[in-house]
Design an enzyme around this catalytic site. Sequence first.
Site, PDB file in Angstrom:
ATOM      1  N   ARG A  34       2.334  -0.644   1.995  1.00  0.00           N
ATOM      2  CA  ARG A  34       3.178   0.562   2.018  1.00  0.00           C
ATOM      3  C   ARG A  34       3.641   0.916   3.424  1.00  0.00           C
ATOM      4  O   ARG A  34       4.751   1.408   3.607  1.00  0.00           O
ATOM      5  CB  ARG A  34       2.432   1.740   1.395  1.00  0.00           C
ATOM      6  CG  ARG A  34       2.353   1.583  -0.100  1.00  0.00           C
ATOM      7  CD  ARG A  34       1.652   2.743  -0.722  1.00  0.00           C
ATOM      8  NE  ARG A  34       1.794   2.661  -2.173  1.00  0.00           N
ATOM      9  CZ  ARG A  34       1.025   3.311  -3.020  1.00  0.00           C
ATOM     10  NH1 ARG A  34       0.072   4.085  -2.574  1.00  0.00           N
ATOM     11  NH2 ARG A  34       1.228   3.191  -4.307  1.00  0.00           N
ATOM     12  N   GLY A 399       4.413   4.749 -10.959  1.00  0.00           N
ATOM     13  CA  GLY A 399       4.799   5.876 -11.814  1.00  0.00           C
ATOM     14  C   GLY A 399       6.273   6.219 -11.691  1.00  0.00           C
ATOM     15  O   GLY A 399       6.944   6.501 -12.688  1.00  0.00           O
TER      16      GLY A 399
END
Length: 418
Positions: A34, A399
């Site tokens: 990330r 998500g």
Amino acid sequence: MTLDNFNFKGKKAFVRVDFNVPMDENQKITDDTRIRAAMPTLKKIIADGGRLIIASHMGRPKKNPDSKFSLKVIVARVSELLGVDVKFANDALGAETEKMIAELKDGEALLLENLRFYAEEEGKPRLPETATEEEIAAAKKEVKEGQKELAKKLASYADVYVNDAFGTAHRAHASTALIADSFDADHKMFGYLMNKEVSAVDTLMDNPARPFTAIMGGSKVSTKIEIIENLLTKVDNLIIAGGMTYTFVKAQGGKIGLSICEDDKLDLALEIIEKAKKNNVNLVMAVDAKIADAFSNDANTDYVAVDEIPEGWEGMDIGPKTAEIFAEVIKNSKTILWNGPTGVFEFENFTEGSRAVGVAIVEATKNGAFSLVGGGDSVACVNKFGIAEEMSYVSTGGGALLEAIEGRVLPGIAAIKG
Ligand code: AMP
């Protein structure tokens, strides 16, 4: 505005990233994907001579401060990757932080402490379990007001707002959505990562090259139903795989032994079959299964017809006939979405089906198809098989990606796109 069209020289840029990286018990980063994913955006701003204010969340802190969730531990890694000594503000708010921001020079960077130390970031009150209904209602109202204040405060730090946190784009938080209201259209933009994610989803959902095939695996229908419903209006082929297969098989009268099944979703499975017919979607399901006599990598195994699983055995992966059928459909596709493994891929003996799907997607991609892999476990699959690089796009946002495919408007995207 786009990142490439904006010159950050002398400008203070508030960049919301997703540095919520996994760490071990000693707060050592175990996977810095990330952080690396945000680098192109951060480097562009630094290279322009911009003044970088980097903001992120980390985990789910329940108080302020909460040392277990401090972003301080990642400063060294961010500095190393960015090639700039990143300063650290011990608190996202306060006079000391404002001073540090005011003193930032061109080409310098400052990382703010975890925004979620403040309940206002998420806009959710933190209350003891004993709180009464009235207390909850009052606290909710208060925190929502506070959320607007926090968004305004953070916005006041900068001349321009950049959102590169796709992983939280489905949340209407202070720093991911509300903050954008304080900037005009020329002073808010997506970062490069966010842009890639948004265009990947757009390629898939608006006007995909056909045939469009979605492979939905994983364990349960119930968690995927909204995606399946939306995909039934978009795709040409819908491949149903993984544990949810057995709910469909049982619903049609098949024998599934001990296989995972949601007995309260049998009607839903039949409705999906009907809807697929009505929408002219080719619903492709397993014809055979690799079964085991226990939920274990070392269990005895066998291959049987998917609707003839004996008592005491359970379906753990698709069988070879199914793998061939799936691969054929995939290879003939021009747009491919893969979400969820075809079996219990965590066990080495039940990875074949997922691997066959992955290999077929690689081949289709080589032949010009657009392939998107998203959702935690399918990303883990392509990484495990070493084929992530060969996909057109592997999404970083679990998500958020799933909500986008459900057809929902993501607040973080809408806040910038309008
Ligand atoms: P999801 O999070 O819904 O994508 O589900 C992923 C999980 O589904 C993985 O942990 C798989 O092990 C599991 N899974 C896939 N196929 C099966 C199956 N046949 N039986 C039990 N679990 C399965």
